[in-house]
Design a protein around this motif. Sequence first.
Motif, PDB file in Angstrom:
ATOM      1  N   ASN A 106       0.804  -1.425  -0.415  1.00 51.10           N
ATOM      2  CA  ASN A 106      -0.059   0.486  -0.287  1.00 51.10           C
ATOM      3  C   ASN A 106       0.846   1.235  -0.358  1.00 51.10           C
ATOM      4  OD1 ASN A 106      -2.630  -1.421   0.010  1.00 51.10           O
ATOM      5  ND2 ASN A 106      -2.314  -1.389   2.118  1.00 51.10           N
ATOM      6  N   LEU A 107       1.953   1.285   0.869  1.00 47.15           N
ATOM      7  CA  LEU A 107       2.415   2.394   0.725  1.00 47.15           C
ATOM      8  C   LEU A 107       3.742   2.818  -0.736  1.00 47.15           C
ATOM      9  CD1 LEU A 107       2.622   4.346   3.229  1.00 47.15           C
ATOM     10  CD2 LEU A 107       4.726   3.147   3.850  1.00 47.15           C
ATOM     11  N   THR A 108       4.019   1.662  -1.071  1.00 47.52           N
ATOM     12  CA  THR A 108       5.299   1.872  -2.226  1.00 47.52           C
ATOM     13  C   THR A 108       3.747   2.129  -3.331  1.00 47.52           C
ATOM     14  OG1 THR A 108       5.967   0.178  -0.953  1.00 47.52           O
ATOM     15  CG2 THR A 108       6.033   0.551  -3.838  1.00 47.52           C
ATOM     16  N   THR A 109       2.418   1.718  -4.253  1.00 52.53           N
ATOM     17  CA  THR A 109       1.652   2.248  -3.959  1.00 52.53           C
ATOM     18  C   THR A 109       1.179   3.975  -4.217  1.00 52.53           C
ATOM     19  OG1 THR A 109       0.354   0.173  -4.519  1.00 52.53           O
ATOM     20  CG2 THR A 109      -0.909   1.843  -5.284  1.00 52.53           C
ATOM     21  N   ALA A 110       0.945   3.748  -3.197  1.00 51.67           N
ATOM     22  CA  ALA A 110       0.885   5.461  -2.464  1.00 51.67           C
ATOM     23  C   ALA A 110       2.122   6.194  -2.976  1.00 51.67           C
ATOM     24  CB  ALA A 110       0.125   5.963  -1.057  1.00 51.67           C
ATOM     25  N   ALA A 111       2.872   6.095  -2.851  1.00 45.00           N
ATOM     26  CA  ALA A 111       4.579   6.713  -3.059  1.00 45.00           C
ATOM     27  C   ALA A 111       4.590   7.003  -4.782  1.00 45.00           C
ATOM     28  CB  ALA A 111       6.098   6.231  -2.708  1.00 45.00           C
ATOM     29  N   TYR A 145      -7.862  20.576  -9.044  1.00 48.93           N
ATOM     30  CA  TYR A 145      -8.087  20.105  -8.562  1.00 48.93           C
ATOM     31  C   TYR A 145      -8.817  18.220  -8.033  1.00 48.93           C
ATOM     32  CZ  TYR A 145      -8.487  24.999  -7.776  1.00 48.93           C
ATOM     33  OH  TYR A 145      -7.350  26.737  -7.786  1.00 48.93           O
ATOM     34  N   ALA A 146      -9.446  18.291  -9.040  1.00 53.14           N
ATOM     35  CA  ALA A 146     -10.049  16.473  -9.477  1.00 53.14           C
ATOM     36  C   ALA A 146      -8.913  15.458  -9.118  1.00 53.14           C
ATOM     37  CB  ALA A 146     -10.454  16.253 -10.341  1.00 53.14           C
ATOM     38  N   LEU A 147      -7.061  15.799  -9.675  1.00 53.07           N
ATOM     39  CA  LEU A 147      -6.673  15.471  -9.140  1.00 53.07           C
ATOM     40  C   LEU A 147      -6.199  15.331  -8.294  1.00 53.07           C
ATOM     41  CD1 LEU A 147      -4.560  16.280 -12.556  1.00 53.07           C
ATOM     42  CD2 LEU A 147      -5.621  13.726 -11.979  1.00 53.07           C
ATOM     43  N   ILE A 148      -5.337  16.799  -7.598  1.00 54.79           N
ATOM     44  CA  ILE A 148      -4.886  16.549  -6.111  1.00 54.79           C
ATOM     45  C   ILE A 148      -6.087  16.032  -4.973  1.00 54.79           C
ATOM     46  CG2 ILE A 148      -5.158  18.575  -4.034  1.00 54.79           C
ATOM     47  CD1 ILE A 148      -4.088  20.492  -6.107  1.00 54.79           C
ATOM     48  N   LEU A 149      -7.680  16.240  -5.142  1.00 53.01           N
ATOM     49  CA  LEU A 149      -8.219  15.764  -4.191  1.00 53.01           C
ATOM     50  C   LEU A 149      -8.217  13.717  -4.444  1.00 53.01           C
ATOM     51  CD1 LEU A 149     -10.607  15.588  -1.993  1.00 53.01           C
ATOM     52  CD2 LEU A 149     -11.900  15.948  -3.831  1.00 53.01           C
ATOM     53  N   GLY A 150      -7.907  13.715  -5.779  1.00 54.54           N
ATOM     54  CA  GLY A 150      -8.158  12.153  -5.836  1.00 54.54           C
ATOM     55  C   GLY A 150      -6.388  11.684  -5.029  1.00 54.54           C
ATOM     56  N   LEU A 151      -5.768  12.344  -5.180  1.00 53.58           N
ATOM     57  CA  LEU A 151      -4.483  12.056  -4.351  1.00 53.58           C
ATOM     58  C   LEU A 151      -4.489  11.880  -3.095  1.00 53.58           C
ATOM     59  CD1 LEU A 151      -2.154  13.570  -6.568  1.00 53.58           C
ATOM     60  CD2 LEU A 151      -2.370  11.000  -6.687  1.00 53.58           C
ATOM     61  N   ALA A 152      -5.292  13.516  -2.615  1.00 50.46           N
ATOM     62  CA  ALA A 152      -5.870  13.168  -0.863  1.00 50.46           C
ATOM     63  C   ALA A 152      -6.606  11.919  -0.397  1.00 50.46           C
ATOM     64  CB  ALA A 152      -6.440  14.826  -0.111  1.00 50.46           C
ATOM     65  N   LEU A 153      -7.265  11.615  -1.409  1.00 49.69           N
ATOM     66  CA  LEU A 153      -8.483  10.187  -0.805  1.00 49.69           C
ATOM     67  C   LEU A 153      -7.559   8.566  -1.215  1.00 49.69           C
ATOM     68  CD1 LEU A 153     -11.396  11.226  -2.567  1.00 49.69           C
ATOM     69  CD2 LEU A 153     -10.970  11.551  -0.056  1.00 49.69           C
ATOM     70  N   PHE A 154      -7.031   8.737  -2.199  1.00 51.87           N
ATOM     71  CA  PHE A 154      -6.390   7.401  -2.725  1.00 51.87           C
ATOM     72  C   PHE A 154      -4.705   7.062  -1.325  1.00 51.87           C
ATOM     73  CE2 PHE A 154      -3.513   4.880  -4.983  1.00 51.87           C
ATOM     74  CZ  PHE A 154      -4.424   3.578  -5.669  1.00 51.87           C
ATOM     75  N   CYS A 155      -3.858   7.693  -1.602  1.00 53.79           N
ATOM     76  CA  CYS A 155      -3.094   7.540  -1.488  1.00 53.79           C
ATOM     77  C   CYS A 155      -2.585   7.726   0.412  1.00 53.79           C
ATOM     78  CB  CYS A 155      -1.887   9.223  -1.319  1.00 53.79           C
ATOM     79  SG  CYS A 155      -1.555   8.839  -3.142  1.00 53.79           S
ATOM     80  N   GLY A 156      -3.829   8.937   0.482  1.00 54.26           N
ATOM     81  CA  GLY A 156      -4.160   8.887   2.157  1.00 54.26           C
ATOM     82  C   GLY A 156      -4.996   7.185   2.830  1.00 54.26           C
ATOM     83  N   ASP A 157      -5.682   7.245   1.810  1.00 51.51           N
ATOM     84  CA  ASP A 157      -6.325   5.755   2.299  1.00 51.51           C
ATOM     85  C   ASP A 157      -5.274   4.680   2.300  1.00 51.51           C
ATOM     86  OD1 ASP A 157      -8.820   3.802   3.016  1.00 51.51           O
ATOM     87  OD2 ASP A 157      -8.065   3.278   1.764  1.00 51.51           O
ATOM     88  N   LEU A 158      -4.537   4.787   1.510  1.00 52.73           N
ATOM     89  CA  LEU A 158      -3.909   3.508   1.463  1.00 52.73           C
ATOM     90  C   LEU A 158      -2.032   3.948   2.914  1.00 52.73           C
ATOM     91  CD1 LEU A 158      -2.616   2.864  -2.193  1.00 52.73           C
ATOM     92  CD2 LEU A 158      -3.814   1.328  -0.769  1.00 52.73           C
ATOM     93  N   SER A 159      -1.922   4.454   2.030  1.00 52.74           N
ATOM     94  CA  SER A 159      -0.985   5.476   3.843  1.00 52.74           C
ATOM     95  C   SER A 159      -1.264   5.187   5.230  1.00 52.74           C
ATOM     96  CB  SER A 159      -0.796   6.722   3.846  1.00 52.74           C
ATOM     97  OG  SER A 159       0.274   7.070   2.079  1.00 52.74           O
ATOM     98  N   ARG A 160      -2.795   5.360   5.451  1.00 46.89           N
ATOM     99  CA  ARG A 160      -3.141   5.298   7.280  1.00 46.89           C
ATOM    100  C   ARG A 160      -3.319   3.695   7.214  1.00 46.89           C
ATOM    101  NH1 ARG A 160      -8.094   5.994  10.120  1.00 46.89           N
ATOM    102  NH2 ARG A 160      -7.757   6.410  11.605  1.00 46.89           N
ATOM    103  N   ARG A 161      -3.206   3.056   5.976  1.00 42.07           N
ATOM    104  CA  ARG A 161      -3.913   1.437   6.329  1.00 42.07           C
ATOM    105  C   ARG A 161      -2.530   0.592   6.509  1.00 42.07           C
ATOM    106  NH1 ARG A 161      -8.516  -0.384   4.028  1.00 42.07           N
ATOM    107  NH2 ARG A 161      -9.936   0.351   2.683  1.00 42.07           N
ATOM    108  N   ALA A 162      -1.345   1.244   6.148  1.00 45.22           N
ATOM    109  CA  ALA A 162      -0.142   0.720   5.828  1.00 45.22           C
ATOM    110  C   ALA A 162       0.446   1.525   7.770  1.00 45.22           C
ATOM    111  CB  ALA A 162       1.111   1.557   4.947  1.00 45.22           C
ATOM    112  N   PHE A 163       0.461   2.535   7.839  1.00 50.43           N
ATOM    113  CA  PHE A 163       1.109   3.125   9.211  1.00 50.43           C
ATOM    114  C   PHE A 163       0.350   2.897  10.249  1.00 50.43           C
ATOM    115  CE2 PHE A 163       2.876   6.045   6.092  1.00 50.43           C
ATOM    116  CZ  PHE A 163       4.038   5.979   6.516  1.00 50.43           C
TER     117      PHE A 163
END
Length: 122
Positions: A33-38, A70-88
């Motif tokens: 998950n963390l690798t994918t988010a990065a 802005y859609a890309l930024i929000l998408g990154l925040a949700l997608f990467c935020g979720d994967l990072s929170r799952r990892a940490f």
Amino acid sequence: MNLASRLLIVAAGLSGALGVGLSAAAAHITGGNLTTAAQFLLFHAPGLLALSALIAAGAVHPTLAQIAGYALILGLALFCGDLSRRAFAGAALFPRAAPMGGILLMLGWVLVAVSALLRLRV
């Protein structure tokens, strides 16, 4: 340069910085998950910079391209935020956050394409 373009550049810089940080963390913490988010953050950082440059150059419809950014930024925040929170933390950001983020990322890129097509008519 307008405020919206500056915000896209700021988001690109933050995306790149977070991508590097998460890549380093992923090297020390197991989990895909963390690798994918990065990777997503690192891939989208130059895209956001390019989008800002395209807006400044007048190559795309400026309002639609800003919405795409802005859609890309929000998408990154949700997608990467979720994967990072799952990892940490071992828990989701909220239910369906990653899929919603992925859909927003796809929508953002479609809007980038449409903004180029609409610019041809203006």
